[in-house]
Write a protein that holds these residues in place. Structure first.
Motif, PDB file in Angstrom:
ATOM      1  N   ARG A  89       6.704   5.806   7.588  1.00  0.00           N
ATOM      2  CA  ARG A  89       5.391   6.079   7.264  1.00  0.00           C
ATOM      3  C   ARG A  89       4.495   5.215   8.103  1.00  0.00           C
ATOM      4  O   ARG A  89       4.548   3.938   7.704  1.00  0.00           O
ATOM      5  CB  ARG A  89       5.129   6.410   5.841  1.00  0.00           C
ATOM      6  CG  ARG A  89       6.122   7.055   4.938  1.00  0.00           C
ATOM      7  CD  ARG A  89       5.730   8.487   5.113  1.00  0.00           C
ATOM      8  NE  ARG A  89       6.399   9.324   4.131  1.00  0.00           N
ATOM      9  CZ  ARG A  89       6.567  10.672   4.416  1.00  0.00           C
ATOM     10  NH1 ARG A  89       5.924  11.041   5.311  1.00  0.00           N
ATOM     11  NH2 ARG A  89       7.294  11.439   3.466  1.00  0.00           N
ATOM     12  N   LYS A  90       3.616   5.808   8.760  1.00  0.00           N
ATOM     13  CA  LYS A  90       2.616   4.920   9.380  1.00  0.00           C
ATOM     14  C   LYS A  90       1.598   4.334   8.119  1.00  0.00           C
ATOM     15  O   LYS A  90       1.105   5.164   7.331  1.00  0.00           O
ATOM     16  CB  LYS A  90       1.496   5.684  10.237  1.00  0.00           C
ATOM     17  CG  LYS A  90       2.554   6.180  11.593  1.00  0.00           C
ATOM     18  CD  LYS A  90       1.844   6.994  12.554  1.00  0.00           C
ATOM     19  CE  LYS A  90       2.598   7.105  13.786  1.00  0.00           C
ATOM     20  NZ  LYS A  90       1.695   7.891  14.815  1.00  0.00           N
ATOM     21  N   LYS A  91       1.039   3.274   8.253  1.00  0.00           N
ATOM     22  CA  LYS A  91       0.138   2.452   7.597  1.00  0.00           C
ATOM     23  C   LYS A  91      -1.420   3.138   7.972  1.00  0.00           C
ATOM     24  O   LYS A  91      -2.239   2.284   8.211  1.00  0.00           O
ATOM     25  CB  LYS A  91       0.391   1.201   7.359  1.00  0.00           C
ATOM     26  CG  LYS A  91       1.741   0.851   6.812  1.00  0.00           C
ATOM     27  CD  LYS A  91       1.808  -0.653   6.294  1.00  0.00           C
ATOM     28  CE  LYS A  91       2.901  -1.018   5.663  1.00  0.00           C
ATOM     29  NZ  LYS A  91       3.171  -2.392   5.321  1.00  0.00           N
ATOM     30  N   ILE A  92      -1.549   4.167   7.564  1.00  0.00           N
ATOM     31  CA  ILE A  92      -3.044   5.011   8.095  1.00  0.00           C
ATOM     32  C   ILE A  92      -3.885   4.772   6.811  1.00  0.00           C
ATOM     33  O   ILE A  92      -3.387   3.838   5.733  1.00  0.00           O
ATOM     34  CB  ILE A  92      -2.858   6.617   8.150  1.00  0.00           C
ATOM     35  CG1 ILE A  92      -2.343   7.313   6.694  1.00  0.00           C
ATOM     36  CG2 ILE A  92      -2.083   6.716   9.421  1.00  0.00           C
ATOM     37  CD1 ILE A  92      -2.128   8.654   6.899  1.00  0.00           C
ATOM     38  N   GLU A  93      -5.083   5.166   6.829  1.00  0.00           N
ATOM     39  CA  GLU A  93      -5.798   4.901   5.788  1.00  0.00           C
ATOM     40  C   GLU A  93      -5.389   5.385   4.312  1.00  0.00           C
ATOM     41  O   GLU A  93      -4.915   6.297   4.224  1.00  0.00           O
ATOM     42  CB  GLU A  93      -7.519   5.498   6.140  1.00  0.00           C
ATOM     43  CG  GLU A  93      -7.480   6.998   6.122  1.00  0.00           C
ATOM     44  CD  GLU A  93      -6.854   7.809   7.100  1.00  0.00           C
ATOM     45  OE1 GLU A  93      -6.578   8.924   7.215  1.00  0.00           O
ATOM     46  OE2 GLU A  93      -6.573   7.101   8.184  1.00  0.00           O
ATOM     47  N   LYS A  94      -5.646   4.735   3.152  1.00  0.00           N
ATOM     48  CA  LYS A  94      -5.518   4.937   1.920  1.00  0.00           C
ATOM     49  C   LYS A  94      -3.821   5.050   1.877  1.00  0.00           C
ATOM     50  O   LYS A  94      -3.130   5.804   1.098  1.00  0.00           O
ATOM     51  CB  LYS A  94      -5.905   6.118   1.581  1.00  0.00           C
ATOM     52  CG  LYS A  94      -7.689   6.224   1.254  1.00  0.00           C
ATOM     53  CD  LYS A  94      -8.021   7.275   0.528  1.00  0.00           C
ATOM     54  CE  LYS A  94      -8.194   8.543   1.661  1.00  0.00           C
ATOM     55  NZ  LYS A  94      -9.068   9.620   1.090  1.00  0.00           N
ATOM     56  N   TYR A  95      -3.065   4.167   2.697  1.00  0.00           N
ATOM     57  CA  TYR A  95      -1.673   4.328   2.723  1.00  0.00           C
ATOM     58  C   TYR A  95      -1.090   3.870   1.235  1.00  0.00           C
ATOM     59  O   TYR A  95      -0.104   4.478   0.705  1.00  0.00           O
ATOM     60  CB  TYR A  95      -1.043   3.249   3.546  1.00  0.00           C
ATOM     61  CG  TYR A  95       0.556   2.790   3.339  1.00  0.00           C
ATOM     62  CD1 TYR A  95       1.293   3.803   4.126  1.00  0.00           C
ATOM     63  CD2 TYR A  95       0.764   2.039   2.729  1.00  0.00           C
ATOM     64  CE1 TYR A  95       2.792   3.404   3.813  1.00  0.00           C
ATOM     65  CE2 TYR A  95       2.199   1.545   2.372  1.00  0.00           C
ATOM     66  CZ  TYR A  95       2.960   2.312   3.107  1.00  0.00           C
ATOM     67  OH  TYR A  95       4.471   2.203   3.049  1.00  0.00           O
ATOM     68  N   ILE A  96      -1.627   2.898   0.326  1.00  0.00           N
ATOM     69  CA  ILE A  96      -1.038   2.746  -0.996  1.00  0.00           C
ATOM     70  C   ILE A  96      -1.309   3.712  -2.122  1.00  0.00           C
ATOM     71  O   ILE A  96      -0.348   4.017  -2.875  1.00  0.00           O
ATOM     72  CB  ILE A  96      -1.456   1.301  -1.423  1.00  0.00           C
ATOM     73  CG1 ILE A  96      -3.163   1.278  -1.422  1.00  0.00           C
ATOM     74  CG2 ILE A  96      -1.062   0.118  -0.476  1.00  0.00           C
ATOM     75  CD1 ILE A  96      -3.576   0.088  -2.123  1.00  0.00           C
ATOM     76  N   LEU A  97      -2.304   4.470  -1.842  1.00  0.00           N
ATOM     77  CA  LEU A  97      -2.601   5.434  -2.710  1.00  0.00           C
ATOM     78  C   LEU A  97      -1.453   6.878  -2.322  1.00  0.00           C
ATOM     79  O   LEU A  97      -1.054   7.180  -3.263  1.00  0.00           O
ATOM     80  CB  LEU A  97      -3.948   6.004  -2.420  1.00  0.00           C
ATOM     81  CG  LEU A  97      -4.374   7.432  -3.295  1.00  0.00           C
ATOM     82  CD1 LEU A  97      -4.097   7.147  -4.748  1.00  0.00           C
ATOM     83  CD2 LEU A  97      -5.735   7.887  -3.069  1.00  0.00           C
ATOM     84  N   ARG A  98      -1.447   7.161  -1.114  1.00  0.00           N
ATOM     85  CA  ARG A  98      -0.386   8.037  -0.659  1.00  0.00           C
ATOM     86  C   ARG A  98       1.077   7.758  -1.227  1.00  0.00           C
ATOM     87  O   ARG A  98       1.770   8.512  -1.592  1.00  0.00           O
ATOM     88  CB  ARG A  98      -0.489   8.244   0.799  1.00  0.00           C
ATOM     89  CG  ARG A  98      -2.104   8.724   1.358  1.00  0.00           C
ATOM     90  CD  ARG A  98      -1.643   8.564   3.171  1.00  0.00           C
ATOM     91  NE  ARG A  98      -2.749   8.626   3.583  1.00  0.00           N
ATOM     92  CZ  ARG A  98      -3.670   9.693   3.858  1.00  0.00           C
ATOM     93  NH1 ARG A  98      -3.014  10.850   3.665  1.00  0.00           N
ATOM     94  NH2 ARG A  98      -4.824   9.909   4.277  1.00  0.00           N
ATOM     95  N   LYS A  99       1.339   6.522  -0.933  1.00  0.00           N
ATOM     96  CA  LYS A  99       2.720   6.034  -1.052  1.00  0.00           C
ATOM     97  C   LYS A  99       2.738   6.024  -2.849  1.00  0.00           C
ATOM     98  O   LYS A  99       4.021   6.257  -2.994  1.00  0.00           O
ATOM     99  CB  LYS A  99       2.905   4.314  -0.669  1.00  0.00           C
ATOM    100  CG  LYS A  99       4.327   4.234  -0.715  1.00  0.00           C
ATOM    101  CD  LYS A  99       5.152   4.806   0.517  1.00  0.00           C
ATOM    102  CE  LYS A  99       6.426   4.256   0.307  1.00  0.00           C
ATOM    103  NZ  LYS A  99       7.106   5.191   1.416  1.00  0.00           N
ATOM    104  N   ALA A 100       1.505   5.730  -3.611  1.00  0.00           N
ATOM    105  CA  ALA A 100       1.911   5.759  -5.019  1.00  0.00           C
ATOM    106  C   ALA A 100       2.466   7.135  -5.452  1.00  0.00           C
ATOM    107  O   ALA A 100       2.875   7.111  -6.688  1.00  0.00           O
ATOM    108  CB  ALA A 100       0.868   5.040  -5.530  1.00  0.00           C
ATOM    109  N   PHE A 101       2.037   8.189  -4.582  1.00  0.00           N
ATOM    110  CA  PHE A 101       2.303   9.484  -5.233  1.00  0.00           C
ATOM    111  C   PHE A 101       3.538  10.164  -4.324  1.00  0.00           C
ATOM    112  O   PHE A 101       3.517  11.468  -4.409  1.00  0.00           O
ATOM    113  CB  PHE A 101       1.182  10.304  -5.322  1.00  0.00           C
ATOM    114  CG  PHE A 101       0.322  10.051  -6.673  1.00  0.00           C
ATOM    115  CD1 PHE A 101       0.450  10.726  -7.781  1.00  0.00           C
ATOM    116  CD2 PHE A 101      -0.809   9.050  -6.359  1.00  0.00           C
ATOM    117  CE1 PHE A 101      -0.595  10.306  -8.604  1.00  0.00           C
ATOM    118  CE2 PHE A 101      -1.550   8.639  -7.382  1.00  0.00           C
ATOM    119  CZ  PHE A 101      -1.470   9.150  -8.579  1.00  0.00           C
TER     120      PHE A 101
END
Length: 555
Positions: free
Chosen positions: A431-443
């Protein structure tokens, strides 16, 4: 939802005060016109909004208190509540604890309390400024409060915005901050720490859950010495504003899990031009979740014709805010005519998680964190203002889970290094660390996916772009024809404060002046050099990048 209008310690004949109250209240009736009543405190009695047990304290409230049951159980177990309103706890808590009680409230609110025994009064606004609120002084020096600027401009010689996260006591005569978390200071930098994604997921889920409270009374109360004008509506079926972007899609997905096997009861709404990015993406999400989806389309002409009304209700001429408010305004009209009175919306996520594309340019985690703090603290003048006023123009209430104070505590205390954007970097799953990566990853839960992969990892769209790329181009083209070169060249003569620099900005400013001609009203709208959706920090970041690039080239 509702609105508030209050003038304290006013003098004059009862009939005159009543006429003035009704006239000014008429300007707020769009916020909740289901029912009304009038009361002039100390003079007549009536079936009025919210009072203390002995009737000495009278509350005029706009908003929603999500933890009212908990507060009632902890502190007010001996109180006999006169209504089922969540806002009634406010007056009883004030009676019990005095000024500092407001720190216990969890919700979105603005309110005024008057004490008929002493003539003292107290007002407060929620921590982020989700509900709009203003105050002013008339020519006699009497203090007024209102949910919207338009209700004050004809009667006040000085008007200001009520600061979020503060209360005002007539005894102290000053605004006192009560919302003071560590992250609220730009000088506070969270320490490096291990990232626990499940904490983000659980906190947002909890924030959504508390906002699903239904069948709650809302009111518009008008107050003159003290006069109340009460308008009330009831929440029936919740819905979600679904743009098809990450934030609103996550909210819809979380809500759908509370409905479990009955997702057809969840209604989702999108708006845009035919085949626009948002309309297409929203349909994908709705089909995935199984919601009852309503896709509203509007023409370019409908959008243009709505601009003057949007600026009137918005009470702002900020270019980015106006652009995004027109689709929300038109969508809210159609949602309300369909019988809905409450929706959830995704405001706040981009500010919290550094989601705007200009954050790619942040030179350090320290600068990124400072910018996110500035953005969250400024939401009351931009996205919150849009979400509150563009929806309530039609009596529709928008609730915003991302701006839950407990969720903010979790996410604004994260090591900002986790929010830095680096598309060249990939995680262990590619996964690329694009904007809001941690929010995306959390879900990102493959076993029980919250969203389709193409939505969870969809690139950021500005809301006004997502409804259709031709929308902004049309606004610029229209302004190009409506505003002459000479008008723009002389803009500083007509608008010395926040002088518009483009024809589009000039057009919005002209419409604003038509509705709000007093110079003091223009000064309530923030300005300054920015890049779209940013503060002036983005301009500084561009300058730094340019200098570094120039240095590297010459080196």
């Amino acid at each position: 939802m509702c609105g508030v209008l209050a003038v304290l310690n006013a003098c004059g004949k009862r009939a005159d005060l009543r006429a003035l109250a009704l006239r000014q209240a008429e300007l707020l009736k769009h916020r909740g016109p289901d029912s009304y009543g009038v009361n002039i405190q100390k003079t007549i009695k009536g079936d009025q909004p919210l009072f203390s047990t002995d009737k000495s304290l009278c509350l005029c409230a706009n908003g929603e208190i999500y933890n009212y049951k908990k507060l009632s159980s902890l502190y007010l177990s001996t109180v006999n509540f006169a209504t089922s309103s969540d806002c009634e706890v406010i007056v009883h808590l004030y009676e019990k604890f005095g000024n500092d009680f407001v720190k216990y409230l969890d919700g979105m609110f603005s309110f005024v309390i008057s004490d008929s025994r002493t003539g003292e009064y107290y007002a407060a606004r929620d921590p982020i400024g989700i509900t709009s609120f203003y105050y002013g002084y008339d020519k006699e020096g009497k203090m007024w409060f209102a949910s919207e600027l338009k209700a004050l401009q004809d009667v006040c010689v000085k008007i200001s915005e009520f600061p979020p996260g503060c209360y005002y006591s007539s005894v102290k005569g000053v605004f006192v901050p009560y919302f003071k978390p560590l992250w609220h200071s730009e000088n506070f930098l969270p320490e490096p720490q291990e990232l626990h994604l499940e904490v983000i997921r659980e906190a947002l889920t909890a924030a959504v859950k508390k906002r699903l409270m239904t069948s709650v009374p809302f009111g518009v109360l008008l107050w003159v010495c003290t006069v109340f004008f009460f308008l009330r509506s009831f929440v029936c079926v919740p819905g979600v504003l679904l743009s098809g972007g990450l934030d609103s899609s996550l909210i819809a997905s979380i809500v759908s899990r509370f409905f479990k096997n009955d997702t057809a009861k969840l209604h989702t709404f999108s708006v845009g031009f035919p085949n626009s990015p948002d309309v297409k993406a929203a349909k994908v999400v709705a089909d995935f979740l199984g919601t009852s989806h309503h896709s509203f389309q509007f023409s370019l002409q409908e959008g243009l014709e709505a601009v003057p009304a949007v600026i009137y209700h918005l009470e702002s001429y900020d270019v980015t805010t106006v652009r995004a408010s027109v689709p929300m305004f038109l969508m809210s009209q159609r949602i309300k005519t369909s019988g809905f009175k409450m929706v959830l919306s995704g405001e706040g996520s981009d500010e919290i998680f550094a989601g705007y594309l200009y954050f790619h340019k942040a030179p350090s985690k320290e600068e990124l964190h400072k910018e996110t703090v500035r953005k969250v603290k400024a939401l009351h003048a931009y996205d919150c203002l849009r979400a509150n006023k563009a929806t309530l123009a039609w009596g529709l209430e928008a609730r915003v889970p991302f701006l839950d104070t407990q969720f903010l505590e979790v996410c604004m205390s994260l090591d900002p290094a986790h929010k830095m954007v680096n598309p060249q970097e990939v995680d262990s799953e590619g996964r690329k660390k694009i904007e809001k990566y941690i929010l995306r990853k959390a879900f990102d839960c493959p076993e029980q996916p919250y969203l389709p992969e193409e939505i969870l990892w969809r690139q950021k769209e500005q809301f006004s772009d997502g409804v259709g790329y031709g929308w902004i181009d049309l606004l610029k083209e229209f302004a190009e024809k409506a505003i002459t070169d000479r008008m723009l060249a002389d803009a500083k003569l007509r608008f010395p404060f926040n002088t518009p620099l483009t024809k589009e900005a000039y057009y919005y400013r002209s419409e604003f002046e038509r509705h709000f001609p007093e110079p003091q009203t223009a000064e309530l709208v923030p300005g300054g050099p920015t890049v779209a959706c940013s503060t002036s920090a983005a301009v500084e970041w561009d300058a730094v990048i340019y200098i570094l690039s120039l240095t590297a080239t010459r080196g």
